[in-house]
Design a protein around this motif. Sequence first.
Motif, mmCIF file in Angstrom:
data_model
loop_
_atom_site.group_PDB
_atom_site.id
_atom_site.type_symbol
_atom_site.label_atom_id
_atom_site.label_comp_id
_atom_site.label_asym_id
_atom_site.label_seq_id
_atom_site.Cartn_x
_atom_site.Cartn_y
_atom_site.Cartn_z
ATOM 1 N N ASN A 44 -7.039 12.246 6.133
ATOM 2 C CA ASN A 44 -6.398 12.016 4.846
ATOM 3 C C ASN A 44 -5.014 11.421 5.091
ATOM 4 O O ASN A 44 -4.283 11.885 5.948
ATOM 5 N N THR A 45 -4.698 10.418 4.315
ATOM 6 C CA THR A 45 -3.495 9.637 4.568
ATOM 7 C C THR A 45 -2.618 9.557 3.327
ATOM 8 O O THR A 45 -3.121 9.358 2.231
ATOM 9 N N LYS A 46 -1.313 9.714 3.527
ATOM 10 C CA LYS A 46 -0.388 9.608 2.384
ATOM 11 C C LYS A 46 0.457 8.345 2.430
ATOM 12 O O LYS A 46 1.114 7.988 1.457
ATOM 13 N N ALA A 47 0.463 7.662 3.572
ATOM 14 C CA ALA A 47 1.231 6.419 3.673
ATOM 15 C C ALA A 47 0.598 5.535 4.734
ATOM 16 O O ALA A 47 -0.019 6.028 5.671
ATOM 17 N N PHE A 48 0.747 4.223 4.564
ATOM 18 C CA PHE A 48 0.157 3.306 5.540
ATOM 19 C C PHE A 48 0.876 1.965 5.499
ATOM 20 O O PHE A 48 1.582 1.657 4.534
ATOM 21 N N THR A 49 0.700 1.191 6.565
ATOM 22 C CA THR A 49 1.138 -0.202 6.499
ATOM 23 C C THR A 49 -0.110 -1.063 6.368
ATOM 24 O O THR A 49 -1.168 -0.735 6.905
ATOM 25 N N THR A 50 0.034 -2.157 5.635
ATOM 26 C CA THR A 50 -1.100 -3.043 5.401
ATOM 27 C C THR A 50 -0.661 -4.502 5.502
ATOM 28 O O THR A 50 0.476 -4.845 5.171
ATOM 29 N N HIS A 66 -9.567 5.274 -6.375
ATOM 30 C CA HIS A 66 -8.224 4.704 -6.504
ATOM 31 C C HIS A 66 -7.206 5.762 -6.872
ATOM 32 O O HIS A 66 -7.498 6.685 -7.617
ATOM 33 N N VAL A 67 -6.009 5.619 -6.304
ATOM 34 C CA VAL A 67 -4.927 6.568 -6.561
ATOM 35 C C VAL A 67 -3.622 5.799 -6.786
ATOM 36 O O VAL A 67 -3.442 4.707 -6.262
ATOM 37 N N PRO A 68 -2.706 6.391 -7.559
ATOM 38 C CA PRO A 68 -1.410 5.748 -7.748
ATOM 39 C C PRO A 68 -0.577 5.796 -6.470
ATOM 40 O O PRO A 68 -0.680 6.750 -5.699
ATOM 41 N N GLY A 69 0.216 4.764 -6.289
ATOM 42 C CA GLY A 69 1.098 4.728 -5.127
ATOM 43 C C GLY A 69 2.218 3.754 -5.381
ATOM 44 O O GLY A 69 2.360 3.245 -6.493
ATOM 45 N N LYS A 70 3.042 3.536 -4.373
ATOM 46 C CA LYS A 70 4.050 2.490 -4.532
ATOM 47 C C LYS A 70 4.334 1.783 -3.218
ATOM 48 O O LYS A 70 4.191 2.362 -2.134
ATOM 49 N N ILE A 71 4.717 0.516 -3.346
ATOM 50 C CA ILE A 71 5.131 -0.257 -2.183
ATOM 51 C C ILE A 71 6.571 0.146 -1.911
ATOM 52 O O ILE A 71 7.454 -0.057 -2.742
ATOM 53 N N THR A 72 6.804 0.753 -0.741
ATOM 54 C CA THR A 72 8.141 1.296 -0.471
ATOM 55 C C THR A 72 8.950 0.406 0.466
ATOM 56 O O THR A 72 10.165 0.453 0.454
ATOM 57 N N LEU A 102 1.402 6.940 -1.064
ATOM 58 C CA LEU A 102 0.464 7.371 -2.100
ATOM 59 C C LEU A 102 0.927 8.670 -2.745
ATOM 60 O O LEU A 102 1.568 9.498 -2.099
ATOM 61 N N GLU A 103 0.570 8.834 -4.013
ATOM 62 C CA GLU A 103 0.908 10.071 -4.708
ATOM 63 C C GLU A 103 0.105 11.244 -4.148
ATOM 64 O O GLU A 103 0.619 12.337 -4.001
ATOM 65 N N THR A 104 -1.169 11.013 -3.865
ATOM 66 C CA THR A 104 -1.979 12.046 -3.214
ATOM 67 C C THR A 104 -2.682 11.434 -2.005
ATOM 68 O O THR A 104 -3.015 10.247 -2.013
ATOM 69 N N ALA A 105 -2.897 12.259 -0.997
ATOM 70 C CA ALA A 105 -3.541 11.764 0.220
ATOM 71 C C ALA A 105 -5.004 11.454 -0.038
ATOM 72 O O ALA A 105 -5.690 12.188 -0.751
ATOM 73 N N ILE A 106 -5.476 10.336 0.504
ATOM 74 C CA ILE A 106 -6.903 10.007 0.429
ATOM 75 C C ILE A 106 -7.391 9.612 1.826
ATOM 76 O O ILE A 106 -6.593 9.232 2.671
ATOM 77 N N PRO A 107 -8.700 9.703 2.052
ATOM 78 C CA PRO A 107 -9.219 9.318 3.364
ATOM 79 C C PRO A 107 -9.120 7.804 3.559
ATOM 80 O O PRO A 107 -9.675 7.049 2.785
#
Length: 417
Positions: A321-327, A348-354, A387-392
């Motif tokens: 489960n991941t809460k942040a990533f680079t893409t 899909h989950v809410p998130g933001k480009i930080t 991400l607001e919540t962790a997803i796989p």
Amino acid sequence: SKRKDAASFVVIGHVDHGKSTLMGRLLYDLKVIDQRSIDKLRKEATNIGKSSFALAWVMDSTSEERERGVTVDIATNYFETEKTKFTILDAPGHRDFIPNMIAGASQADFAVLVIDASTNSFESGLRGQTKEHALLVRSMGVQRLIIAVNKMDLAGWSQDRFIEIEQQMSAFLTSAGFQAKNITFIPCAGLTGENIVRKVTKDKMPWYTGHTLVEELEGSEPAKRAIEQPLRLSIADVFRGGITNPLSVSGRVDAGSLQVGEQIIAMPSGEKAHIKGIEVDQEPAEWAVAGQIATLHLTGIDEAHLRIGDIICSSANPIKNTKAFTTKLLAFEHVMPMYVDVHRGRLHVPGKITQMLAVLDKSSGEVTKKKPRVVQPGSVARVRVELETAIPLEAPGRIVLRNQGQTVAAGLLESAE
Ligand code: GDP
């Protein structure tokens, strides 16, 4: 008996270019649907003065949608030819069909791009969704594209027009990263059926000797499959299957393999379960491998821990489960630090480009600019997303960033934190 090949595809293209009609025609000519259903649809269509809609309605679900004269949401559709079992993975004609298309494209072996060849339509499609859809499926990992140059009846069956479209599209598609050997153009007419299943007659297109759509579908090698990797199956459906099979999930095996008796782990819940039974193509099976669509009957797990979009994994090597990533992403709109919905398959989950890390060269991937304030549409960039919540999620997974119903960018996961 020998198992048939399995292949899945999405149908993409600008609205009204004929996606639903073409698929309806394909299913009708392959006798997946019968004359009586078509006659009934045709009668209903004539009653509201839209007789040409009958074929598109094959893909419809409810009569209410028919009355409005729009084609909407199809469930996953199966059909088979002599050689291959096909799954159509999307929902042509849907009002907001990009999320469905993303889900479909992330599982597809190839895509069928439908283009309206008639005067001005091809051109307005280029300014519309034709390019966006092609870029989107490419960034979701689809490598092979069959281009149905449709409505050739309205283009006077003209070879010049066909070549014009072929040249313009080839130039665009190769610049978007498709290899020339992986794109095929077929002149056809979905409404009347030329070159869908039935070959066009000589009086119409004496200049065309290539494949029909169905021949091309059959000749498309399914994408290379990751059978050696750890099991990953993204859940497309969860259901209670009666007394003998209390809890079942179905979905595509994206990687690895699984067999009856094995223990699996569902992510993100992390709950374990046993595989009591497997079905592939609606038949009981001992095992399933990457590329197949499978139904698993599970025991030892509660329904609450299995949701659409979750991932069934090998218990030895589950996804994290991941809460942040680079893409590394391809921008469709201006990209800057902003709120986005992050789509991975059906989830899909809410998130933001930080963080805006870099602008990259399209072909070499080298950094051309560090810490940009904003990335222009059409550019490739590296950003960090929280991400607001962790997803796989795991590299090299495919994700799409959307904002207020617009596709902002599609990306390849580089590293998950
Ligand atoms: P979609 O929005 O891409 O799914 O497009 P539809 O399948 O709903 O088709 C849009 C319109 O184009 C309908 O009125 C169809 O009857 C018409 N159409 C589709 N294919 C053809 C074709 O091959 N020839 C002609 N003349 N019309 C077509």
